[in-house]
Design a protein around this motif. Sequence first.
Motif, PDB file in Angstrom:
ATOM      1  N   TRP A   7      67.006  53.642  96.887  1.00  0.00           N
ATOM      2  CA  TRP A   7      66.566  51.952  97.233  1.00  0.00           C
ATOM      3  C   TRP A   7      66.675  51.472  96.115  1.00  0.00           C
ATOM      4  N   ASP A   8      66.258  51.706  94.875  1.00  0.00           N
ATOM      5  CA  ASP A   8      65.747  51.701  93.477  1.00  0.00           C
ATOM      6  C   ASP A   8      67.307  51.028  93.251  1.00  0.00           C
ATOM      7  N   GLY A   9      68.137  51.982  93.260  1.00  0.00           N
ATOM      8  CA  GLY A   9      69.457  51.877  92.721  1.00  0.00           C
ATOM      9  C   GLY A   9      70.164  51.279  93.214  1.00  0.00           C
ATOM     10  N   VAL A  10      70.088  50.593  95.251  1.00  0.00           N
ATOM     11  CA  VAL A  10      71.033  49.757  95.157  1.00  0.00           C
ATOM     12  C   VAL A  10      70.045  47.870  94.779  1.00  0.00           C
ATOM     13  N   ARG A  11      68.985  48.272  94.490  1.00  0.00           N
ATOM     14  CA  ARG A  11      68.543  46.919  93.929  1.00  0.00           C
ATOM     15  C   ARG A  11      68.664  46.619  92.832  1.00  0.00           C
ATOM     16  N   ARG A  12      68.664  47.634  91.918  1.00  0.00           N
ATOM     17  CA  ARG A  12      69.213  47.481  91.095  1.00  0.00           C
ATOM     18  C   ARG A  12      70.367  46.949  90.745  1.00  0.00           C
ATOM     19  N   GLN A  13      71.536  47.348  91.611  1.00  0.00           N
ATOM     20  CA  GLN A  13      73.190  46.710  91.274  1.00  0.00           C
ATOM     21  C   GLN A  13      72.871  45.484  91.879  1.00  0.00           C
ATOM     22  N   ARG A  14      72.155  45.524  92.666  1.00  0.00           N
ATOM     23  CA  ARG A  14      72.365  44.108  93.769  1.00  0.00           C
ATOM     24  C   ARG A  14      71.380  42.981  92.638  1.00  0.00           C
ATOM     25  N   ASN A  15      70.610  43.317  91.787  1.00  0.00           N
ATOM     26  CA  ASN A  15      70.198  42.311  90.477  1.00  0.00           C
ATOM     27  C   ASN A  15      71.917  41.703  89.592  1.00  0.00           C
TER      28      ASN A  15
ATOM     29  N   ASP B 299      57.307  41.163  95.628  1.00  0.00           N
ATOM     30  CA  ASP B 299      58.247  42.246  94.859  1.00  0.00           C
ATOM     31  C   ASP B 299      59.077  42.733  96.109  1.00  0.00           C
ATOM     32  N   ALA B 300      60.476  42.866  95.156  1.00  0.00           N
ATOM     33  CA  ALA B 300      60.934  44.023  96.177  1.00  0.00           C
ATOM     34  C   ALA B 300      61.099  45.555  95.389  1.00  0.00           C
ATOM     35  N   ALA B 301      60.997  45.354  94.541  1.00  0.00           N
ATOM     36  CA  ALA B 301      61.110  46.758  93.920  1.00  0.00           C
ATOM     37  C   ALA B 301      59.067  47.333  93.779  1.00  0.00           C
ATOM     38  N   ASP B 302      58.172  46.455  94.910  1.00  0.00           N
ATOM     39  CA  ASP B 302      57.082  47.042  95.122  1.00  0.00           C
ATOM     40  C   ASP B 302      56.879  47.595  96.472  1.00  0.00           C
ATOM     41  N   LEU B 303      58.097  47.355  97.659  1.00  0.00           N
ATOM     42  CA  LEU B 303      57.850  47.734  98.823  1.00  0.00           C
ATOM     43  C   LEU B 303      57.866  49.222  99.332  1.00  0.00           C
ATOM     44  N   VAL B 304      58.444  49.903  98.367  1.00  0.00           N
ATOM     45  CA  VAL B 304      57.700  51.465  98.671  1.00  0.00           C
ATOM     46  C   VAL B 304      56.480  52.445  98.548  1.00  0.00           C
ATOM     47  N   LYS B 305      56.648  51.261  97.095  1.00  0.00           N
ATOM     48  CA  LYS B 305      55.372  51.873  96.933  1.00  0.00           C
ATOM     49  C   LYS B 305      53.942  51.302  97.882  1.00  0.00           C
TER      50      LYS B 305
END
Length: 182
Positions: free
Chosen positions: A140-148, A116-122
């Motif tokens: 990244w987390d902010g952009v991912r959340r806004q995209r969701n 999942d995208a949320a796990d990529l940086v980890k």
Amino acid sequence: MITEIPTADEFHNAGVNLLYLAWQIAMQATHDFEQAEELAYDLTEEEASVARAAFWTKSQPALANAFSLVQQSMEMGLKGKIAAISPFLLISRDPKDWPKGSETGQVPFSDFRTLDAADLVKVHNTFAVTPIDDAFRTFWDGVRRQRNVLMHWVSNHAYDLALLLLHILLPVEALFNEVRWP
């Protein structure tokens, strides 16, 4: 056996291409706005203000699309960094949940569920010698959340061109810094 395993370069190039498409959308919106401003020379300031607001309102779908492309671009860039370590780190789920026949036949990589995208940086930071810094992780987390929100919700969020350009240039520096940007 897993076949058609993507390379780090393939993910990287896909990310650059998506980011460039977002850039083209932003530049086209800028160009169209400048042309509209030239045509509006005989409007009063109040009429011009209404016309500007209408232009940016009508531009929202294109700007939202560009914003979504930025998120997809960063996802590809992060996957490329992980694939440079090992593309198999991108495969998620337990082996019991892998595609049927993967233990006895050939199955393309694309048939496997990936992280999942949320796990990529980890995952990247767990295995990489040089981790993604906290500032980019937060971005990244902010952009991912806004995209969701954009993809899964009816939102009245207005996309600002200047912010979109910033959202394009930050990933260029963090993920694609060897690319000479237009």
